[in-house]
Scaffold this motif. Structure first.
Motif, PDB file in Angstrom:
ATOM      1  N   GLU A   4     -45.916 -13.137 -11.691  1.00  0.00           N
ATOM      2  CA  GLU A   4     -46.606 -13.433 -10.443  1.00  0.00           C
ATOM      3  C   GLU A   4     -46.848 -14.934 -10.338  1.00  0.00           C
ATOM      4  N   LEU A   5     -46.563 -15.497  -9.142  1.00  0.00           N
ATOM      5  CA  LEU A   5     -46.775 -16.919  -8.925  1.00  0.00           C
ATOM      6  C   LEU A   5     -48.255 -17.242  -9.050  1.00  0.00           C
ATOM      7  N   ASP A   6     -48.569 -18.206  -9.930  1.00  0.00           N
ATOM      8  CA  ASP A   6     -49.965 -18.526 -10.222  1.00  0.00           C
ATOM      9  C   ASP A   6     -50.411 -19.830  -9.567  1.00  0.00           C
ATOM     10  N   GLY A   7     -49.464 -20.715  -9.355  1.00  0.00           N
ATOM     11  CA  GLY A   7     -49.775 -22.000  -8.738  1.00  0.00           C
ATOM     12  C   GLY A   7     -48.488 -22.724  -8.400  1.00  0.00           C
ATOM     13  N   CYS A   8     -48.509 -23.560  -7.352  1.00  0.00           N
ATOM     14  CA  CYS A   8     -47.276 -24.262  -6.953  1.00  0.00           C
ATOM     15  C   CYS A   8     -47.622 -25.502  -6.138  1.00  0.00           C
ATOM     16  N   ALA A   9     -46.645 -26.384  -6.024  1.00  0.00           N
ATOM     17  CA  ALA A   9     -46.820 -27.629  -5.277  1.00  0.00           C
ATOM     18  C   ALA A   9     -45.502 -28.014  -4.608  1.00  0.00           C
ATOM     19  N   LEU A  10     -45.600 -28.691  -3.487  1.00  0.00           N
ATOM     20  CA  LEU A  10     -44.436 -29.189  -2.761  1.00  0.00           C
ATOM     21  C   LEU A  10     -44.623 -30.683  -2.536  1.00  0.00           C
ATOM     22  N   ASN A  11     -43.677 -31.446  -3.062  1.00  0.00           N
ATOM     23  CA  ASN A  11     -43.739 -32.910  -2.967  1.00  0.00           C
ATOM     24  C   ASN A  11     -45.047 -33.456  -3.529  1.00  0.00           C
ATOM     25  N   GLY A  12     -45.530 -32.828  -4.633  1.00  0.00           N
ATOM     26  CA  GLY A  12     -46.716 -33.312  -5.321  1.00  0.00           C
ATOM     27  C   GLY A  12     -48.021 -32.838  -4.755  1.00  0.00           C
ATOM     28  N   LYS A  13     -47.984 -32.050  -3.664  1.00  0.00           N
ATOM     29  CA  LYS A  13     -49.208 -31.546  -3.062  1.00  0.00           C
ATOM     30  C   LYS A  13     -49.279 -30.031  -3.234  1.00  0.00           C
ATOM     31  N   GLU A  14     -50.431 -29.542  -3.652  1.00  0.00           N
ATOM     32  CA  GLU A  14     -50.608 -28.114  -3.881  1.00  0.00           C
ATOM     33  C   GLU A  14     -50.466 -27.331  -2.576  1.00  0.00           C
ATOM     34  N   ILE A  15     -49.743 -26.213  -2.667  1.00  0.00           N
ATOM     35  CA  ILE A  15     -49.615 -25.318  -1.519  1.00  0.00           C
ATOM     36  C   ILE A  15     -50.056 -23.921  -1.953  1.00  0.00           C
ATOM     37  N   SER A  16     -50.245 -23.031  -1.000  1.00  0.00           N
ATOM     38  CA  SER A  16     -50.734 -21.691  -1.311  1.00  0.00           C
ATOM     39  C   SER A  16     -49.664 -20.869  -2.004  1.00  0.00           C
ATOM     40  N   VAL A  17     -50.114 -19.822  -2.703  1.00  0.00           N
ATOM     41  CA  VAL A  17     -49.186 -18.921  -3.372  1.00  0.00           C
ATOM     42  C   VAL A  17     -48.254 -18.269  -2.357  1.00  0.00           C
ATOM     43  N   GLU A  18     -48.769 -17.896  -1.207  1.00  0.00           N
ATOM     44  CA  GLU A  18     -47.942 -17.273  -0.173  1.00  0.00           C
ATOM     45  C   GLU A  18     -46.848 -18.233   0.303  1.00  0.00           C
ATOM     46  N   GLN A  19     -47.224 -19.500   0.513  1.00  0.00           N
ATOM     47  CA  GLN A  19     -46.224 -20.500   0.922  1.00  0.00           C
ATOM     48  C   GLN A  19     -45.188 -20.704  -0.180  1.00  0.00           C
ATOM     49  N   GLY A  20     -45.649 -20.712  -1.429  1.00  0.00           N
ATOM     50  CA  GLY A  20     -44.736 -20.898  -2.552  1.00  0.00           C
ATOM     51  C   GLY A  20     -43.748 -19.760  -2.676  1.00  0.00           C
ATOM     52  N   LYS A  21     -44.236 -18.516  -2.516  1.00  0.00           N
ATOM     53  CA  LYS A  21     -43.336 -17.367  -2.582  1.00  0.00           C
ATOM     54  C   LYS A  21     -42.273 -17.452  -1.490  1.00  0.00           C
ATOM     55  N   ALA A  22     -42.710 -17.790  -0.288  1.00  0.00           N
ATOM     56  CA  ALA A  22     -41.763 -17.907   0.828  1.00  0.00           C
ATOM     57  C   ALA A  22     -40.720 -19.007   0.559  1.00  0.00           C
ATOM     58  N   TYR A  23     -41.160 -20.090  -0.038  1.00  0.00           N
ATOM     59  CA  TYR A  23     -40.245 -21.197  -0.331  1.00  0.00           C
ATOM     60  C   TYR A  23     -39.189 -20.756  -1.340  1.00  0.00           C
ATOM     61  N   MET A  24     -39.625 -20.098  -2.403  1.00  0.00           N
ATOM     62  CA  MET A  24     -38.709 -19.662  -3.449  1.00  0.00           C
ATOM     63  C   MET A  24     -37.738 -18.605  -2.934  1.00  0.00           C
ATOM     64  N   GLN A  25     -38.220 -17.700  -2.096  1.00  0.00           N
ATOM     65  CA  GLN A  25     -37.363 -16.645  -1.575  1.00  0.00           C
ATOM     66  C   GLN A  25     -36.309 -17.182  -0.611  1.00  0.00           C
ATOM     67  N   ALA A  26     -36.582 -18.338  -0.008  1.00  0.00           N
ATOM     68  CA  ALA A  26     -35.633 -18.923   0.952  1.00  0.00           C
ATOM     69  C   ALA A  26     -34.469 -19.635   0.273  1.00  0.00           C
ATOM     70  N   VAL A  27     -34.585 -19.865  -1.030  1.00  0.00           N
ATOM     71  CA  VAL A  27     -33.507 -20.557  -1.751  1.00  0.00           C
ATOM     72  C   VAL A  27     -32.359 -19.568  -1.984  1.00  0.00           C
ATOM     73  N   PRO A  28     -31.117 -19.911  -1.617  1.00  0.00           N
ATOM     74  CA  PRO A  28     -29.980 -18.996  -1.793  1.00  0.00           C
ATOM     75  C   PRO A  28     -29.721 -18.672  -3.263  1.00  0.00           C
ATOM     76  N   GLU A  29     -28.899 -17.646  -3.465  1.00  0.00           N
ATOM     77  CA  GLU A  29     -28.543 -17.245  -4.816  1.00  0.00           C
ATOM     78  C   GLU A  29     -27.706 -18.343  -5.478  1.00  0.00           C
ATOM     79  N   ALA A  30     -27.803 -18.376  -6.810  1.00  0.00           N
ATOM     80  CA  ALA A  30     -27.073 -19.397  -7.564  1.00  0.00           C
ATOM     81  C   ALA A  30     -25.601 -19.026  -7.704  1.00  0.00           C
TER      82      ALA A  30
END
Length: 473
Positions: A434-460
């Protein structure tokens, strides 16, 4: 065999010396650090007769002699011919003999990438206004003494929108002369409002080939370089190779078509009309003079170059040292003892340049971007943190570095690229999945925003990595 230069099929009696005492025109091809370059095609050591290959000695020595004459007189070449009859002042600067790693450069190579140096002499433009070297409209340079006795002739395209064949009377006359049927012809240049330059090629095998007389099993094709002067027609035969199944060829990947030469400049002088030609082919370039004198068209080749294509952007020793310095500076305690042994271009974003430098096991290292010869460390690989390469999406490209962070933790870094630049940096820590903490460009963002960001990244995807060893020499 000892000869280290391109073997040139020059005509008997041709060579660097001119009867009027002037030094012939030469070609400036390519550039190096904002300067034009005459690229050498032979080693500097004079060829010696080799008992095992005596048939190559005369041609190899003649090629060396032409280059040696140019080298001896390099400082005398002061006029660059532009727009046919105009000139720009140029000045000889120096010779490039070694690459940035201090290694000897190989002759006869034309590099399409400006960052890769070629062996040769460098020239710079003189006077004002300053002009970008790549925009200079000309590559023929001459001495003042040559220009004093040779009148430059205007060279213009013979066609505007589409190709035009040579006149029917010319084609018929050449068919009769060579006893072959013409396959195609092209009118290419009008020179000095008097001469027409064109090419033509014949169908089938050239039965009177000089090669066939030496070896009956050889099959040749035939093309002609042609100069028309009023009702007079002058031709120079160029033999290619012929295969009954695949047809004719003169150069690798030419598709069976003989390419016309680029008449880079032309001059009227005491020994007749001289046409400076540059014959480009997919993987080679040939330079020299065609000379029209005493009712005969002769061709005197200077050099045959290998045109290198699809070259990898060079990474020199100084570049490796700079990346190592930045890698250690990122975390001296962790990185100072790591031996980095190899590097590879990864081109995460093809608008820019990205380099992966690594240890032998690919367990430790870093990713760098380079722009204008300046390196920026993107992210590091260490221990369990491994890279992956998602597919691009909506013009964005990605690099992910992730792995176990101890206990139930898992760490992820995401780098988003656009137009060759990292535009976003995301990092997140998961605990028990479970996502516990995250940041975008050095600024903390919410867990919900972080999950959405990670899910938007295409498959490797599985990338192709071509590793280059780092030499200690």
């Amino acid at each position: 065999m000892i000869f280290a230069c391109s073997i040139l099929p020059m005509t008997a009696g041709s060579g660097p010396d001119k009867k009027d005492g002037t030094t012939p025109p030469m070609f400036l091809l390519g550039s190096n650090n904002g300067m034009m370059q005459m690229v050498y095609w032979c080693d500097f050591e004079e060829p010696q007769l080799d008992e095992e290959y005596p048939e190559y000695f005369e041609e190899a020595h003649r090629a060396w002699a032409i280059q040696e004459q140019f080298r001896r007189n390099a400082s005398k070449y002061t006029k660059l011919i532009v727009d046919g009859t105009q000139t720009l002042d140029v000045k000889y600067v120096d010779e490039i003999l070694l690459n940035p790693d201090g290694e000897k450069l190989f002759p006869g190579e034309l590099h399409g990438m400006p960052k890769i140096p070629s062996l040769g002499a460098r020239f710079t433009l003189q006077g004002e206004p300053k002009m970008n070297i790549d925009e200079v409209p000309g590559n023929i340079v001459v001495t003042d003494s040559y220009l004093a006795s040779h009148k430059p002739l205007k060279v213009e395209s013979a066609t505007i929108d589409e190709e035009v064949p040579l006149p029917a009377a010319v084609i018929k006359k050449m068919e009769e002369k060579y006893g072959m049927k013409a396959e195609q012809s092209k009118k290419v240049y009008i020179i000095g409002d008097r001469y027409t330059y064109g090419v033509m090629q014949f169908e089938g095998e050239y039965k009177n080939s000089a090669r066939k007389k030496r070896d009956p099993n050889v099959m040749s094709a035939l093309a002609l370089e042609i100069i028309i002067d009023g009702d007079k027609i002058y031709s120079y035969p160029v033999e290619g190779w012929y295969d009954p199944e695949f047809g004719a060829t003169w150069n690798a990947d030419d598709g069976g078509e003989y390419f016309p030469s680029n008449i880079a400049a032309a001059f009227e002088g005491p020994q007749g009309v001289e046409f400076c030609y540059l014959h480009w082919a997919p993987e080679s370039a040939t330079t020299g003079l065609m000379v029209l004198n005493n009712g005969k068209l002769d061709r005197q080749e200077y050099a045959v170059y290998h045109s290198l294509i699809d070259e990898q952007i060079p990474v020199w020793k100084k570049d490796i040292e700079e990346m190592k310095r930045l890698y250690i500076a990122e975390d001296p305690g962790e990185n100072d003892g790591i031996e980095l042994t190899k590097w590879a271009h990864v081109f995460i974003d093809y608008m820019g340049e990205q380099i992966w430098i690594s240890d032998e096991a690919e367990e430790n290292g870093a990713f760098f971007s380079r722009e204008d010869d300046k390196f920026e460390l993107i992210g590091t690989v260490r221990g369990n943190f491994k890279p992956s390469f998602p597919r691009s999406k909506d013009g964005n490209c990605y690099l992910v570095i992730s792995g176990p962070a101890g206990g139930p933790s898992y760490y992820t870094e995401i780098f988003k690229f656009k137009n060759g630049t990292v535009i976003e940096r995301f990092n997140g820590l998961e605990v028990y999945g479970e996502l516990d903490g995250c940041a975008l460009n050095g600024k903390e963002i919410s867990v919900e925003q972080g999950k959405a960001y990670m899910q938007a990244v295409p498959e490797a995807e599985e990338p192709f990595i071509y590793w280059n060893e780092i030499s200690d020499k």
